[in-house]
Design an enzyme around this catalytic site. Structure first.
Site, PDB file in Angstrom:
ATOM      1  N   CYS A 101       0.868  -1.182   0.000  1.00 18.43           N
ATOM      2  CA  CYS A 101       0.000   0.000   0.000  1.00 18.43           C
ATOM      3  C   CYS A 101       0.901   1.227   0.000  1.00 18.43           C
ATOM      4  O   CYS A 101       1.706   1.433   0.914  1.00 18.43           O
ATOM      5  CB  CYS A 101      -0.919   0.015   1.214  1.00 18.43           C
ATOM      6  SG  CYS A 101      -1.793   1.588   1.374  1.00 18.43           S
TER       7      CYS A 101
ATOM      8  N   CYS B 146       0.581   3.531   3.049  1.00 13.41           N
ATOM      9  CA  CYS B 146       1.211   2.938   4.237  1.00 13.41           C
ATOM     10  C   CYS B 146       2.727   3.094   4.152  1.00 13.41           C
ATOM     11  O   CYS B 146       3.386   3.370   5.157  1.00 13.41           O
ATOM     12  CB  CYS B 146       0.832   1.469   4.371  1.00 13.41           C
ATOM     13  SG  CYS B 146      -0.838   1.167   4.985  1.00 13.41           S
TER      14      CYS B 146
ATOM     15  N   ASP C 287       0.171  16.038  -3.537  1.00 12.10           N
ATOM     16  CA  ASP C 287      -0.129  14.999  -4.529  1.00 12.10           C
ATOM     17  C   ASP C 287       0.976  14.983  -5.580  1.00 12.10           C
ATOM     18  O   ASP C 287       1.438  16.027  -6.052  1.00 12.10           O
ATOM     19  CB  ASP C 287      -1.484  15.282  -5.184  1.00 12.10           C
ATOM     20  CG  ASP C 287      -2.031  14.081  -5.941  1.00 12.10           C
ATOM     21  OD1 ASP C 287      -3.030  13.504  -5.507  1.00 12.10           O
ATOM     22  OD2 ASP C 287      -1.428  13.727  -6.996  1.00 12.10           O
TER      23      ASP C 287
ATOM     24  N   HIS D 126      -4.171   2.055   8.188  1.00 11.55           N
ATOM     25  CA  HIS D 126      -4.703   1.623   6.896  1.00 11.55           C
ATOM     26  C   HIS D 126      -6.206   1.389   6.993  1.00 11.55           C
ATOM     27  O   HIS D 126      -6.668   0.490   7.700  1.00 11.55           O
ATOM     28  CB  HIS D 126      -4.025   0.348   6.383  1.00 11.55           C
ATOM     29  CG  HIS D 126      -4.534  -0.039   5.026  1.00 11.55           C
ATOM     30  ND1 HIS D 126      -3.973   0.433   3.869  1.00 11.55           N
ATOM     31  CD2 HIS D 126      -5.597  -0.786   4.652  1.00 11.55           C
ATOM     32  CE1 HIS D 126      -4.662  -0.032   2.836  1.00 11.55           C
ATOM     33  NE2 HIS D 126      -5.666  -0.772   3.286  1.00 11.55           N
TER      34      HIS D 126
ATOM     35  N   GLY E 210     -13.854   6.892  -8.763  1.00 15.62           N
ATOM     36  CA  GLY E 210     -12.553   7.328  -9.269  1.00 15.62           C
ATOM     37  C   GLY E 210     -11.411   7.068  -8.310  1.00 15.62           C
ATOM     38  O   GLY E 210     -10.342   7.666  -8.439  1.00 15.62           O
TER      39      GLY E 210
ATOM     40  N   HIS F 184      -6.350   3.372   0.084  1.00 12.54           N
ATOM     41  CA  HIS F 184      -6.032   3.757   1.463  1.00 12.54           C
ATOM     42  C   HIS F 184      -6.704   5.115   1.603  1.00 12.54           C
ATOM     43  O   HIS F 184      -6.388   6.044   0.838  1.00 12.54           O
ATOM     44  CB  HIS F 184      -4.508   3.816   1.661  1.00 12.54           C
ATOM     45  CG  HIS F 184      -4.051   4.246   3.020  1.00 12.54           C
ATOM     46  ND1 HIS F 184      -3.069   3.569   3.733  1.00 12.54           N
ATOM     47  CD2 HIS F 184      -4.412   5.293   3.802  1.00 12.54           C
ATOM     48  CE1 HIS F 184      -2.857   4.186   4.880  1.00 12.54           C
ATOM     49  NE2 HIS F 184      -3.673   5.249   4.944  1.00 12.54           N
TER      50      HIS F 184
ATOM     51  N   HIS G 191      -8.103   8.652   1.834  1.00 12.07           N
ATOM     52  CA  HIS G 191      -7.428   9.951   1.748  1.00 12.07           C
ATOM     53  C   HIS G 191      -8.418  11.001   1.298  1.00 12.07           C
ATOM     54  O   HIS G 191      -9.375  10.699   0.592  1.00 12.07           O
ATOM     55  CB  HIS G 191      -6.237   9.892   0.784  1.00 12.07           C
ATOM     56  CG  HIS G 191      -6.583   9.398  -0.591  1.00 12.07           C
ATOM     57  ND1 HIS G 191      -6.729   8.051  -0.875  1.00 12.07           N
ATOM     58  CD2 HIS G 191      -6.834  10.046  -1.742  1.00 12.07           C
ATOM     59  CE1 HIS G 191      -7.044   7.901  -2.149  1.00 12.07           C
ATOM     60  NE2 HIS G 191      -7.137   9.101  -2.708  1.00 12.07           N
TER      61      HIS G 191
HETATM   62  P1  AMP Z   1      -7.644   8.738  -5.796  1.00 13.48           P
HETATM   63  O1  AMP Z   1      -7.979   8.686  -7.258  1.00 13.48           O
HETATM   64  O2  AMP Z   1      -8.646   9.537  -5.001  1.00 13.48           O
HETATM   65  O3  AMP Z   1      -7.383   7.374  -5.217  1.00 13.48           O
HETATM   66  O4  AMP Z   1      -6.330   9.590  -5.697  1.00 13.48           O
HETATM   67  C1  AMP Z   1      -5.056   9.048  -5.513  1.00 13.48           C
HETATM   68  C2  AMP Z   1      -4.101  10.205  -5.635  1.00 13.48           C
HETATM   69  O5  AMP Z   1      -2.857   9.797  -5.088  1.00 13.48           O
HETATM   70  C3  AMP Z   1      -3.854  10.676  -7.070  1.00 13.48           C
HETATM   71  O6  AMP Z   1      -4.205  12.057  -7.189  1.00 13.48           O
HETATM   72  C4  AMP Z   1      -2.347  10.437  -7.251  1.00 13.48           C
HETATM   73  O7  AMP Z   1      -1.739  11.445  -8.023  1.00 13.48           O
HETATM   74  C5  AMP Z   1      -1.842  10.432  -5.823  1.00 13.48           C
HETATM   75  N1  AMP Z   1      -0.617   9.677  -5.586  1.00 13.48           N
HETATM   76  C6  AMP Z   1      -0.346   8.402  -5.993  1.00 13.48           C
HETATM   77  N2  AMP Z   1       0.871   8.037  -5.557  1.00 13.48           N
HETATM   78  C7  AMP Z   1       1.374   9.083  -4.870  1.00 13.48           C
HETATM   79  C8  AMP Z   1       2.602   9.319  -4.169  1.00 13.48           C
HETATM   80  N3  AMP Z   1       3.569   8.392  -4.107  1.00 13.48           N
HETATM   81  N4  AMP Z   1       2.784  10.529  -3.568  1.00 13.48           N
HETATM   82  C9  AMP Z   1       1.827  11.472  -3.640  1.00 13.48           C
HETATM   83  N5  AMP Z   1       0.648  11.295  -4.275  1.00 13.48           N
HETATM   84  C10 AMP Z   1       0.420  10.133  -4.879  1.00 13.48           C
HETATM   85 ZN    ZN Z   2      -2.437   1.675   3.471  1.00 15.73          ZN
END
Ligand code: AMP
Ligand code: ZN
Length: 123
Positions: free
Chosen positions: A4, A7, A30, A46, A102, A107, A109
């Protein structure tokens, strides 16, 4: 949770541009911002999705929401609190849940998205 990504950010296995960390929550930029300011507020614990939250998570969810305007203000996209506290143009908060919501990272957020429009990406 193995494999994850959030995590791994929480346990410092992979880096992120952290802007907030306490015992319960972290926040970072992001990696693929949709706007001039694009933050993620993430519980360290988590939890896969908002749909998995229960009464025991209510206070934590409240603290996620309350952190959003504070961090938005610090990042330059706050909004006037109504008590004269300085702000700017405001921000969007967003929790994507499941494939049709989407969600890409399973995890929990919360996105905090703001900054002067027009934005390059619309969400
Ligand atoms: P969601 O579509 O709501 O699951 O959004 C996931 C978000 O996590 C997306 O906007 C990605 O750009 C962001 N994301 C994925 N990996 C990372 C990372 N390693 N560091 C920062 N943001 C990330
Ligand atoms: Zn997690």
């Amino acid at each position: 949770m193995d494999n994850c990504i959030f995590c791994k950010i929480a346990n410092k296995t992979i880096p992120a541009k952290l802007i907030h960390e306490d015992a319960e929550l972290m926040a970072f930029h992001d990696i693929n911002p949709a706007a001039p300011v694009h933050l993620l507020i993430v519980p360290k614990q988590h939890i896969g999705t908002l749909a998995e939250c229960a009464d025991e998570h209510a206070a934590m969810l409240g603290r996620m929401l309350l952190l959003a305007p504070k961090l938005a203000q610090e990042q330059g996209c706050g909004y006037e609190a109504g008590d004269g506290t300085a702000g700017t143009g405001g921000f969007k908060t967003l929790v994507n849940t499941g494939p049709d919501g989407g969600q890409e990272v399973y995890h929990l957020h919360m996105h905090v998205i703001g900054g002067p429009r027009p934005w390059a990406g619309q969400r």
